[in-house]
Design a protein around this motif. Structure first.
Motif, PDB file in Angstrom:
ATOM      1  N   LYS A 477       0.816  -1.217  -0.093  1.00 35.47           N
ATOM      2  CA  LYS A 477      -0.101   0.051   0.058  1.00 35.47           C
ATOM      3  C   LYS A 477       0.852   1.332   0.134  1.00 35.47           C
ATOM      4  O   LYS A 477       0.255   2.274  -0.431  1.00 35.47           O
ATOM      5  CB  LYS A 477      -1.055  -0.056   1.239  1.00 35.47           C
ATOM      6  N   ILE A 478       1.994   1.185   0.487  1.00 36.55           N
ATOM      7  CA  ILE A 478       2.817   2.449   0.538  1.00 36.55           C
ATOM      8  C   ILE A 478       3.193   3.333  -0.527  1.00 36.55           C
ATOM      9  O   ILE A 478       3.428   4.386  -0.565  1.00 36.55           O
ATOM     10  CB  ILE A 478       4.331   2.264   1.261  1.00 36.55           C
ATOM     11  N   LEU A 479       2.959   2.571  -1.772  1.00 35.22           N
ATOM     12  CA  LEU A 479       3.011   3.465  -2.843  1.00 35.22           C
ATOM     13  C   LEU A 479       2.066   4.058  -3.649  1.00 35.22           C
ATOM     14  O   LEU A 479       1.754   4.883  -4.635  1.00 35.22           O
ATOM     15  CB  LEU A 479       3.674   2.490  -4.201  1.00 35.22           C
ATOM     16  N   ASP A 480       0.808   3.790  -2.791  1.00 31.26           N
ATOM     17  CA  ASP A 480      -0.516   4.273  -3.382  1.00 31.26           C
ATOM     18  C   ASP A 480      -0.619   5.646  -3.001  1.00 31.26           C
ATOM     19  O   ASP A 480      -0.020   6.274  -1.788  1.00 31.26           O
ATOM     20  CB  ASP A 480      -1.528   3.678  -2.589  1.00 31.26           C
ATOM     21  N   LYS A 481      -1.309   6.781  -3.668  1.00 29.68           N
ATOM     22  CA  LYS A 481      -1.172   8.176  -3.729  1.00 29.68           C
ATOM     23  C   LYS A 481      -2.294   8.507  -2.525  1.00 29.68           C
ATOM     24  O   LYS A 481      -3.403   8.043  -2.380  1.00 29.68           O
ATOM     25  CB  LYS A 481      -1.927   8.652  -5.013  1.00 29.68           C
ATOM     26  N   GLY A 482      -1.643   9.427  -1.369  1.00 32.49           N
ATOM     27  CA  GLY A 482      -2.208   9.575  -0.580  1.00 32.49           C
ATOM     28  C   GLY A 482      -2.297   8.640   0.782  1.00 32.49           C
ATOM     29  O   GLY A 482      -2.727   8.977   1.920  1.00 32.49           O
ATOM     30  N   PHE A 483      -1.563   7.521   0.674  1.00 33.62           N
ATOM     31  CA  PHE A 483      -1.633   6.435   1.786  1.00 33.62           C
ATOM     32  C   PHE A 483      -0.531   6.790   2.748  1.00 33.62           C
ATOM     33  O   PHE A 483       0.812   7.107   2.277  1.00 33.62           O
ATOM     34  CB  PHE A 483      -1.502   5.021   1.069  1.00 33.62           C
ATOM     35  N   SER A 484      -0.691   6.876   3.879  1.00 32.52           N
ATOM     36  CA  SER A 484       0.392   7.316   4.975  1.00 32.52           C
ATOM     37  C   SER A 484      -0.040   6.686   6.236  1.00 32.52           C
ATOM     38  O   SER A 484      -1.238   6.632   6.674  1.00 32.52           O
ATOM     39  CB  SER A 484       0.519   8.651   5.158  1.00 32.52           C
ATOM     40  N   THR A 485       0.975   6.126   6.940  1.00 30.53           N
ATOM     41  CA  THR A 485       0.680   5.748   8.666  1.00 30.53           C
ATOM     42  C   THR A 485       0.923   7.049   9.472  1.00 30.53           C
ATOM     43  O   THR A 485       1.203   6.822  10.824  1.00 30.53           O
ATOM     44  CB  THR A 485       1.489   4.561   8.851  1.00 30.53           C
ATOM     45  N   LYS A 486       1.337   8.258   8.954  1.00 24.49           N
ATOM     46  CA  LYS A 486       1.971   9.297   9.655  1.00 24.49           C
ATOM     47  C   LYS A 486       0.977  10.630   9.837  1.00 24.49           C
ATOM     48  O   LYS A 486       1.399  11.741  10.019  1.00 24.49           O
ATOM     49  CB  LYS A 486       3.190   9.876   8.827  1.00 24.49           C
ATOM     50  N   ARG A 490      -0.527  13.540   4.092  1.00 27.30           N
ATOM     51  CA  ARG A 490       0.851  12.710   3.714  1.00 27.30           C
ATOM     52  C   ARG A 490       0.654  11.612   2.897  1.00 27.30           C
ATOM     53  O   ARG A 490      -0.650  11.671   2.130  1.00 27.30           O
ATOM     54  CB  ARG A 490       1.471  12.046   5.225  1.00 27.30           C
ATOM     55  N   GLY A 491       1.679  10.847   2.425  1.00 26.36           N
ATOM     56  CA  GLY A 491       1.530   9.732   1.617  1.00 26.36           C
ATOM     57  C   GLY A 491       1.571  10.129   0.206  1.00 26.36           C
ATOM     58  O   GLY A 491       1.161   9.502  -0.734  1.00 26.36           O
ATOM     59  N   PHE A 492       2.447  11.434  -0.075  1.00 24.76           N
ATOM     60  CA  PHE A 492       2.796  11.751  -1.669  1.00 24.76           C
ATOM     61  C   PHE A 492       4.272  11.346  -2.152  1.00 24.76           C
ATOM     62  O   PHE A 492       4.627  11.363  -3.199  1.00 24.76           O
ATOM     63  CB  PHE A 492       2.396  13.145  -1.901  1.00 24.76           C
ATOM     64  N   GLY A 493       5.292  11.247  -0.892  1.00 23.79           N
ATOM     65  CA  GLY A 493       6.752  11.010  -1.415  1.00 23.79           C
ATOM     66  C   GLY A 493       6.823   9.872  -1.909  1.00 23.79           C
ATOM     67  O   GLY A 493       7.314   9.854  -3.188  1.00 23.79           O
ATOM     68  N   LEU A 494       6.506   8.650  -1.648  1.00 26.33           N
ATOM     69  CA  LEU A 494       6.575   7.477  -2.109  1.00 26.33           C
ATOM     70  C   LEU A 494       5.874   7.248  -3.475  1.00 26.33           C
ATOM     71  O   LEU A 494       6.221   6.627  -4.216  1.00 26.33           O
ATOM     72  CB  LEU A 494       6.362   6.286  -1.336  1.00 26.33           C
ATOM     73  N   TYR A 495       4.618   7.906  -3.447  1.00 31.41           N
ATOM     74  CA  TYR A 495       3.951   7.768  -4.852  1.00 31.41           C
ATOM     75  C   TYR A 495       4.698   8.677  -5.967  1.00 31.41           C
ATOM     76  O   TYR A 495       4.703   8.155  -6.998  1.00 31.41           O
ATOM     77  CB  TYR A 495       2.607   8.525  -4.399  1.00 31.41           C
ATOM     78  N   LEU A 496       5.064   9.916  -5.703  1.00 29.48           N
ATOM     79  CA  LEU A 496       5.955  10.341  -6.480  1.00 29.48           C
ATOM     80  C   LEU A 496       7.349   9.706  -6.942  1.00 29.48           C
ATOM     81  O   LEU A 496       7.809   9.714  -8.051  1.00 29.48           O
ATOM     82  CB  LEU A 496       6.426  11.911  -6.002  1.00 29.48           C
ATOM     83  N   LEU A 497       8.014   8.990  -5.859  1.00 21.44           N
ATOM     84  CA  LEU A 497       8.802   8.002  -6.070  1.00 21.44           C
ATOM     85  C   LEU A 497       8.647   7.095  -7.157  1.00 21.44           C
ATOM     86  O   LEU A 497       9.553   6.472  -8.104  1.00 21.44           O
ATOM     87  CB  LEU A 497       9.384   7.569  -4.641  1.00 21.44           C
TER      88      LEU A 497
END
Length: 534
Positions: A477-486, A490-497
């Motif tokens: 799930k961590i690469l999904d846009k907007g998903f974050s446990t923080k 949040r949840g855009f960094g790994l999506y952009l990655l």
């Protein structure tokens, strides 16, 4: 723009009234002529019928043949005159002598008017002439006996004044109808003007033209592409930025009037018309050009009647984001170095006050050598100065955060042939590093390993942390846009990655276990600058 002195409502009323008046006037003229002709024909036919009726009377024929019963002919003729409402019925012999007349004193005298000659020669006709009773329309019919021999003639007259009155009476109905039609036209014009005024929201034509010019200028001046479709999917609006982007994607520059599904088969605009839902920051591929699309339905009376979409080349958005990221990283690096420098100044100040000059000299020498060694190593291994500066900033930030950052570069990393790759690498490394720093925030052992390697046109980036690790389901799930446990937003960094890796046609492997830390390995096709030149 010159402003009209008359309002739109006044112009519409005047124009409609003029059109109605002209139409009714021309109609009245045409019909009046027909009415006049019809009335005259009717009166002529009436006079001829009366004349024929008298000419066939046995009483009249017998009186002319024997020259008797003159008084009976007079009485008969006057009776016919009264019954048929004509002006006169005159019976004459072959010499033109009257045997009947409305004025008894004229009986026995010659017919007057000068137009009786042809009837005494056996012709039937209608003429207009002036007699004792004034101007009249006269119908002449010869009188013949049973052997077909003409024995006299009959003249039936209708006063021209009566004909004129009949024509006037026929036209009066038309005039009244015209006036009623004109009144209805005026009322209709007023209603039409008010209705149009309501539709135009009370705006006058100059104001509408000005709004149209402002709208057109605004649409053409914005940098975002704008396209609009109607309820049937027909393209109704395309601005200059959209045409430029379509040209870049190899599409027809001016798709006005085309169906959106034929022009952009992969579009979601027609679905927005049906669903009426807004979509924000949706990615779409236009023949190799990735765009970010915002779509908003156009709703009238709670019914979607079209869609407006604004979009922009994702590359431009990424460049702006990377510029902002670069500024932020630069600020973080300066802040980290300022903190580190202040700590070193405190050490130097303490050594000076305790007069431990030998220790001070060794400390300053060690600090300078460490900095030179670190800078020299980084610039020697990383030939792209932008990427090298970025990594130095990250090293300073890690030290300032109290984390241990181990940087290892097994081989020299040349400058890329395509400068845009540097921006993508900063996105990839920056997000991996930030994610690792967040992962070790609550870990007693704060350690991050960053390794780079280049071989056979493949750049390997490996970031390992000693954080809390992740479960398998969380890794999915961590690469999904907007998903974050923080937390939220949040949840855009790994999506952009993930987007950057996909753009560079690279690959990524994630290894992680709860409590054992996380390892990200990224493999990117990487053409060196000197190889490209070769």
């Amino acid at each position: 723009m010159k402003k009209s002195k008359l309002s739109l409502q006044a112009i519409i009323i005047i124009f409609v009234c003029i059109v109605v008046a002209l139409s009714l006037g021309i109609t009245d003229l045409i019909i009046s002529k027909r009415i006049t002709s019809s009335v005259e024909d009717t009166e002529k036919e009436k006079a001829l019928n009366v004349a024929k009726m008298v000419s066939l009377s046995p009483l009249v024929i017998d009186g002319l043949e024997r020259s008797t019963n003159i008084s009976e002919i007079q009485a008969f003729a006057n009776q016919i005159k009264d019954k048929t409402n004509v002006n006169f019925v005159v019976v004459m012999d072959m010499k033109g002598i009257r045997l009947s007349h409305p004025d008894p004193s004229e009986v026995g005298k010659l017919f007057r008017g000068g137009d009786e000659g042809p009837v005494l020669q056996g012709k039937e006709y209608v003429s207009i002439s002036k007699g004792i009773l004034g101007p009249s329309m006269r119908a002449f019919t010869p009188i013949k006996n049973s052997q077909g021999k003409q024995v006299g003639a009959v003249a039936v007259g209708i006063s021209l004044e009566n004909v004129t009155m009949a024509v006037h009476k026929g036209r009066m109905g038309m005039v009244i109808g015209t006036l009623i039609g004109l009144l209805i036209g005026v009322v209709g014009a007023v209603g039409l003007a008010r209705y149009i005024k309501k539709i135009l929201l009370g705006l006058e034509p100059p104001a509408i033209a000005r709004l149209l010019e402002e709208r057109s200028s605004m649409l053409q001046s914005v940098r975002e592409g704008i396209i609009a479709i109607d309820q049937g999917g027909k393209i109704t609006l395309v601005n200059r930025a959209a045409r430029k982007l379509f040209k870049k994607a190899g599409l027809e520059e001016n798709p006005m009037g085309m169906n959106i599904e034929e022009y952009l088969p992969e579009t979601r605009l027609t679905r927005i018309v049906k669903s009426g839902k807004t979509e924000i920051n949706q990615e779409q591929n236009l023949h190799g050009v990735t765009i970010l699309v915002n779509t908003v339905p156009v709703v009238v009376k709670n019914q979607p009647v079209g869609v407006i979409a604004t979009f922009r080349d994702k590359t431009e958005v990424q460049v702006l984001a990377e510029q902002l990221t670069g500024v932020r990283n630069y600020a973080d690096a300066l802040r980290a170095q300022a903190h580190e420098f202040m700590n070193k100044l405190h050490v130097i100040l303490g050594l000076v006050r305790t007069e431990q000059y030998d220790a001070l000299a060794n400390y300053v020498s060690e600090t300078v050598n460490h900095r030179e060694t670190e800078m020299g190593f980084m610039m020697k291994k990383i030939q792209d100065p932008v990427l090298a500066g970025f990594l130095i900033g990250k090293l300073s930030f890690a030290r300032e955060s109290g984390a241990s950052l181990l940087f290892d570069c097994a081989s020299k990393i040349p400058k890329p042939a395509n400068p845009e790759i540097t921006h993508e690498l900063i996105t990839i490394i920056g997000n991996l590093f930030d994610n690792a720093m967040d992962a070790i925030a609550d870990s007693p052992n704060k350690k991050v390993d960053l390794k780079l390697d280049y071989a056979e046109d493949i750049l390997t980036i490996e970031v390992k942390d000693t954080g809390v690790g992740m479960t398998k389901s969380l890794q999915n799930k961590i690469l999904d846009k907007g998903f974050s446990t923080k937390g939220d937003n949040r949840g855009f960094g790994l999506y952009l990655l993930a987007q950057a890796i996909e753009k560079l046609e690279g690959d990524m492997i994630i290894s992680s276990k709860p409590g054992k830390g996380t390892n990200f390995a990224v493999y990117i096709p990487y053409k060196a600058e000197d190889e490209q030149n070769d």
